[in-house]
Enzyme design. Structure first.
Site, PDB file in Angstrom:
ATOM      1  N   GLY A 117       0.788  -1.216   0.000  1.00 50.22           N
ATOM      2  CA  GLY A 117       0.000   0.000   0.000  1.00 50.22           C
ATOM      3  C   GLY A 117       0.823   1.270   0.000  1.00 50.22           C
ATOM      4  CG  ASN A 157       8.723  18.620 -65.032  1.00 48.95           C
ATOM      5  OD1 ASN A 157       7.763  19.164 -64.510  1.00 48.95           O
ATOM      6  ND2 ASN A 157       8.605  17.519 -65.762  1.00 48.95           N
ATOM      7  CE  LYS A 176      16.178   5.218 -48.101  1.00 47.26           C
ATOM      8  NZ  LYS A 176      17.242   4.558 -48.884  1.00 47.26           N
ATOM      9  CG  HIS A 202       1.431  13.619 -61.690  1.00 46.18           C
ATOM     10  ND1 HIS A 202       0.320  14.316 -61.309  1.00 46.18           N
ATOM     11  CD2 HIS A 202       2.003  14.351 -62.675  1.00 46.18           C
ATOM     12  CE1 HIS A 202       0.216  15.416 -62.036  1.00 46.18           C
ATOM     13  NE2 HIS A 202       1.233  15.469 -62.861  1.00 46.18           N
ATOM     14  CG  ASN A 248      -6.963  12.339  -0.826  1.00 46.87           C
ATOM     15  OD1 ASN A 248      -6.222  13.314  -0.887  1.00 46.87           O
ATOM     16  ND2 ASN A 248      -6.527  11.103  -0.625  1.00 46.87           N
ATOM     17  CE1 TYR A 284      11.625   5.303 -52.751  1.00 41.64           C
ATOM     18  CE2 TYR A 284      13.166   4.563 -54.441  1.00 41.64           C
ATOM     19  CZ  TYR A 284      12.859   4.772 -53.110  1.00 41.64           C
ATOM     20  OH  TYR A 284      13.771   4.467 -52.132  1.00 41.64           O
ATOM     21  CE1 TYR A 334      19.608  -3.329 -51.343  1.00 42.94           C
ATOM     22  CE2 TYR A 334      17.576  -4.412 -52.045  1.00 42.94           C
ATOM     23  CZ  TYR A 334      18.730  -4.404 -51.285  1.00 42.94           C
ATOM     24  OH  TYR A 334      19.004  -5.469 -50.459  1.00 42.94           O
ATOM     25  CG  ASN A 388      -5.786   3.149 -11.345  1.00 40.38           C
ATOM     26  OD1 ASN A 388      -4.690   2.835 -10.892  1.00 40.38           O
ATOM     27  ND2 ASN A 388      -6.493   4.159 -10.859  1.00 40.38           N
TER      28      ASN A 388
END
Length: 452
Positions: free
Chosen positions: A76, A373, A347, A359, A166, A362, A383, A223
């Site tokens: 307690g 452009n 990225k 539009h 309280n 990636y 990659y 809680n």
């Protein structure tokens, strides 16, 4: 003054493998709010009382200059304070709860000021609840002097005598804190309740008062998952209200989520269903449209973020337009006056001023100059199956639609790339590169096909 934060509860009602005080409210652990509030008071010492089984909590607290006290047995709140008592050195002790994250410094400043001004031995922070709850009630005598605190589980009949609850937040002198040793074990739960110290202190003639300085929402203890959600909404409302007072427009304040560490410039407009997270900084006069999520990013002045765009750990310079449905992944820098349009993913790339990728593109691991452009369907093939490679596109380049740029590759300034090209070698300055298969027309073929 020493501060003791009671955080030894196991939080079983959360139904979680994670310790209760490490659950997050707007990205920040519950206990961090309490510690930051306590630290803002400049106490002599700060202590957190935890259960030894809460190893994750102990590890989490290592980043703070704060002392950890272990409560060896869950007996307690009184036993928790008793565990900390040998380590306390100040004459005044402020007791906080580790699961009460919305408590404000301003409230505690007023609370401590009243304690000192009125020469009290102990003060309680109280409130008047408007909804059903499990907090104990403060009982007063006919002269409105405090008699004791009654727990809702033990004295339901007596609760009708008081509506003052309280909060579990106290400030007391060391000699009153020593009375924790006289608290008896509760026969119903087998615990030692810190609330019992009030009746003991009153009977010994100590001067005690309770001050209702805070609204119920500020004192919510967590809680359960429902209370966690409620606390999130209360904090969100507080944050949004603060930004509206500083000149920010929200179309629907109940449908945005803003972390406490976010900053927003004046005259910015924010649509519903927006999440601003981490250390994000939004400039002045920006427009953040519906469904946008921005985390740990810098958005300069006059930027427009269109619907359903995600931006992470990136920097967008002034007067650019992003989205809809764009994704800026970490370490992307977008220059001034750029256009990053629908279904464009960027990225780890730097894009110069005035460049447009409107539009379906990636752009990864790239360095792109000014006024470039980038046609629809352009892909930087970064990659090779083992490692990433860089694409460099210099100023004033025109990339035709459906182009693949196989990195490492460089497009020198002023060059043109014909639509549908696959570029594998450096393109010289001001030249045209085109690599598609020549078109061949077979006359009458379709007519013959239809007759078959």
């Amino acid at each position: 003054m020493d501060v003791v934060i009671l955080a030894a509860g196991l939080g079983t009602r959360m139904k979680s493998s994670k310790p209760k005080v490490l659950h997050r409210i707007l990205e920040k652990p519950i206990i961090d709010y309490v510690i930051d509030c306590a630290k803002s008071l400049n106490p002599f010492n700060s202590f957190v009382v935890i259960n030894p089984s809460l190893k994750e909590v102990a590890e989490h607290l290592e980043k703070y200059n704060i002392k950890i006290v272990f409560q060896d047995e869950p007996k307690g709140t009184a036993h928790a304070l008793l565990s900390a008592l040998p380590y306390l050195s100040s004459d005044k002790i402020l007791i906080l709860n580790g699961d009460t994250p919305l408590l404000r410094k301003e409230t505690l400043d007023s609370f401590i000021e009243l304690f000192n001004k009125n020469g009290l031995d102990m003060a309680l922070l109280s409130f008047y609840p408007q909804r059903e709850h499990s907090y104990g009630r403060i009982l007063r005598d006919g002269e409105q002097k405090i008699k004791k605190i009654v727990e809702i589980t033990d004295f339901k009949d007596e609760l009708m005598l008081s509506s003052e609850a309280n909060s579990g937040i106290y400030i007391l002198k060391r000699e009153v804190a020593e009375l924790v040793k006289e608290i008896k074990q509760n026969p119903n739960k087998g615990e030692f309740y810190l609330t019992d110290i009030v009746e003991i202190a009153v009977n010994k003639g100590f001067n005690i008062e309770a001050y209702p300085l805070a609204e119920e929402n500020e004192l919510i203890g967590i809680n359960t998952r429902a209370e966690l959600s409620l606390a999130m909404r209360y904090l969100r409302d507080r944050i949004v209200k603060g930004w509206m007072e500083k000149g920010i427009t929200f179309y629907d304040p109940a449908l945005v989520w803003i972390s406490p560490s976010v900053t927003i410039g004046q005259d910015t407009i924010i649509y519903p269903n927006v999440f601003l997270e981490g250390d994000t900084k939004i400039g002045q006069n920006c427009l953040i449209c519906q469904g946008v999520r921005i985390k740990n990013s810098i958005i300069e002045d006059n930027v427009q973020i269109n619907d359903c765009t995600v931006i992470e750990n990136s920097h967008i310079k002034s007067a650019s337009k992003i989205g809809p449905f764009a994704h800026l992944r970490p370490d992307s820098i977008i220059g001034k006056g750029c256009r990053i349009g629908n279904f464009v993913e960027v990225k780890n790339s730097t894009i110069g001023d005035g460049t447009k990728a409107a539009h379906l593109s990636y752009i990864g691991d790239s360095e792109i100059g000014n006024n470039v452009n980038i046609g629809a369907g352009t892909i930087t093939c970064n990659y090779d199956g083992q490692k990433k490679h860089k694409t460099i596109i210099e100023d004033n380049v025109f990339i035709g639609s459906d182009t693949q740029l196989v990195a490492p590759v460089k497009i020198c300034k002023g060059a043109y790339i014909g639509a549908g090209s696959t570029i594998t070698k450096e393109v010289p300055e001001d030249s045209l590169a085109i690599s598609r298969t020549p078109q061949k027309n077979i006359l009458g073929w379709a007519k013959k096909k239809r007759k078959q």
